[in-house]
Design an enzyme around this catalytic site. Sequence first.
Site, PDB file in Angstrom:
ATOM      1  N   GLU A  50       0.816  -1.214   0.000  1.00 32.25           N
ATOM      2  CA  GLU A  50       0.000   0.000   0.000  1.00 32.25           C
ATOM      3  C   GLU A  50       0.850   1.265   0.000  1.00 32.25           C
ATOM      4  O   GLU A  50       0.520   2.248  -0.659  1.00 32.25           O
ATOM      5  CB  GLU A  50      -0.966   0.004   1.191  1.00 32.25           C
ATOM      6  N   TYR A 133      -6.086   6.763   3.815  1.00 32.11           N
ATOM      7  CA  TYR A 133      -6.254   5.682   2.841  1.00 32.11           C
ATOM      8  C   TYR A 133      -5.541   4.406   3.286  1.00 32.11           C
ATOM      9  O   TYR A 133      -6.129   3.320   3.342  1.00 32.11           O
ATOM     10  CB  TYR A 133      -5.761   6.069   1.435  1.00 32.11           C
ATOM     11  N   ASP A 151      -9.511   5.828  -2.221  1.00 29.25           N
ATOM     12  CA  ASP A 151      -8.359   6.220  -3.030  1.00 29.25           C
ATOM     13  C   ASP A 151      -8.884   6.853  -4.317  1.00 29.25           C
ATOM     14  O   ASP A 151     -10.076   7.122  -4.451  1.00 29.25           O
ATOM     15  CB  ASP A 151      -7.481   5.003  -3.329  1.00 29.25           C
TER      16      ASP A 151
END
Length: 356
Positions: A50, A133, A151
């Site tokens: 991520e 996020y 996102d």
Amino acid sequence: MRDTSAIPVPKSETLLDWYDGHARKMPWRVGPAERKAGVRPDPYRIWMSEVMLQQTTVAAVKDYFLKFTGKWPTVSDLAAAEDADVMANWAGLGYYARARNLLKCARAVAAEHGGVFPQTYAELLKLPGIGPYTAAAVASIAFDEPAVVVDGNVERVMSRIFNVQTPLPDAKPELTEWAATLTPTDRPGDYAQAVMDLGATICTPRNPACGLCPWRDNCRARLEGTPTDLPRKKPKKAKPKRRGIAYIARRVDGAYLLETRPESGLLGGMLGWPGSDWAETDPVPAPPIRAEWKTLNEEAKHTFTHFHLSLTVLTALVPMERQPERGEFIEADAFDPASLPTVMRKAFALTDRGKT
DNA sequence: CAGGCGTGGGT
DNA sequence: TACCCAAGCCT
């Protein structure tokens, strides 16, 4: 304006069914079938992916992800790594503050959490480099918390499904609210990955494949016929042109003169060629060592997030005993252009030895 | 809180 | 060519 009030609100189950058949395969992902069989994703690998994926394409991330997780299989391994080693391995991926924060975060997890990632959105959010996020993505994907993942993909999907005309970034709170209304308590991690896959493969910015969309009958923008108008965005500012000088000194034994850039700011913490400041005005010469500098006939061109750069490259061959005023020599066998940020690699590529 | 912060690929 | 875009975060 058509009456879109009759359009049914989309169901997460519909998207999850689509995901079961269309999930993209990725090195960090536990697919829907495995997940149903009880396989749990490794929080470390989810976090790593991520962070790398922040503003970065899946294609660009894959090799870096495999390299990092191969070299540092656990968060404790990463926490014990040398700063310079981590930065050198991140070189080329961009947004280098991510690499610095990656290491800070790993060390925080190792030192303050016993090497175990915290398992909630609220706790993850406190860690360096983890924003709303990433906290939501890790919490949902790795720990099944129904956190609201927003996102760029989710923004696009929500803006179209609900025909949100407010331009970004002002629309963010509104889009987050819509996203929250759809987030399920069952399979929240798969759902998060499903919306992102939908955005990446079906609900794309330019040519969305609306006919293949599992939510095609729930999309207000599609009914209006204007999905590609969304999401609206505020106009961007033009990039100014800056110029500068880079000095590539090679010692007679093959060592190169390099310097580690300051921790903060552009290319912070990265290795680079000593040089002038980069400005819109004529660069002020700042040779890092006394030498007969020769100007290459070609300049290194590079575009950063907020300016274009044209870099004049000067080279010199210097004797063994000559001491630099800035930077330090790195022995030939320890120098790897791949450990430089791209702009510095471009400058090196213009030299004779860089062309090989 | 608007702007700083990379890079490579697509059109 | 000159844009736009890609799983944002920090200050």
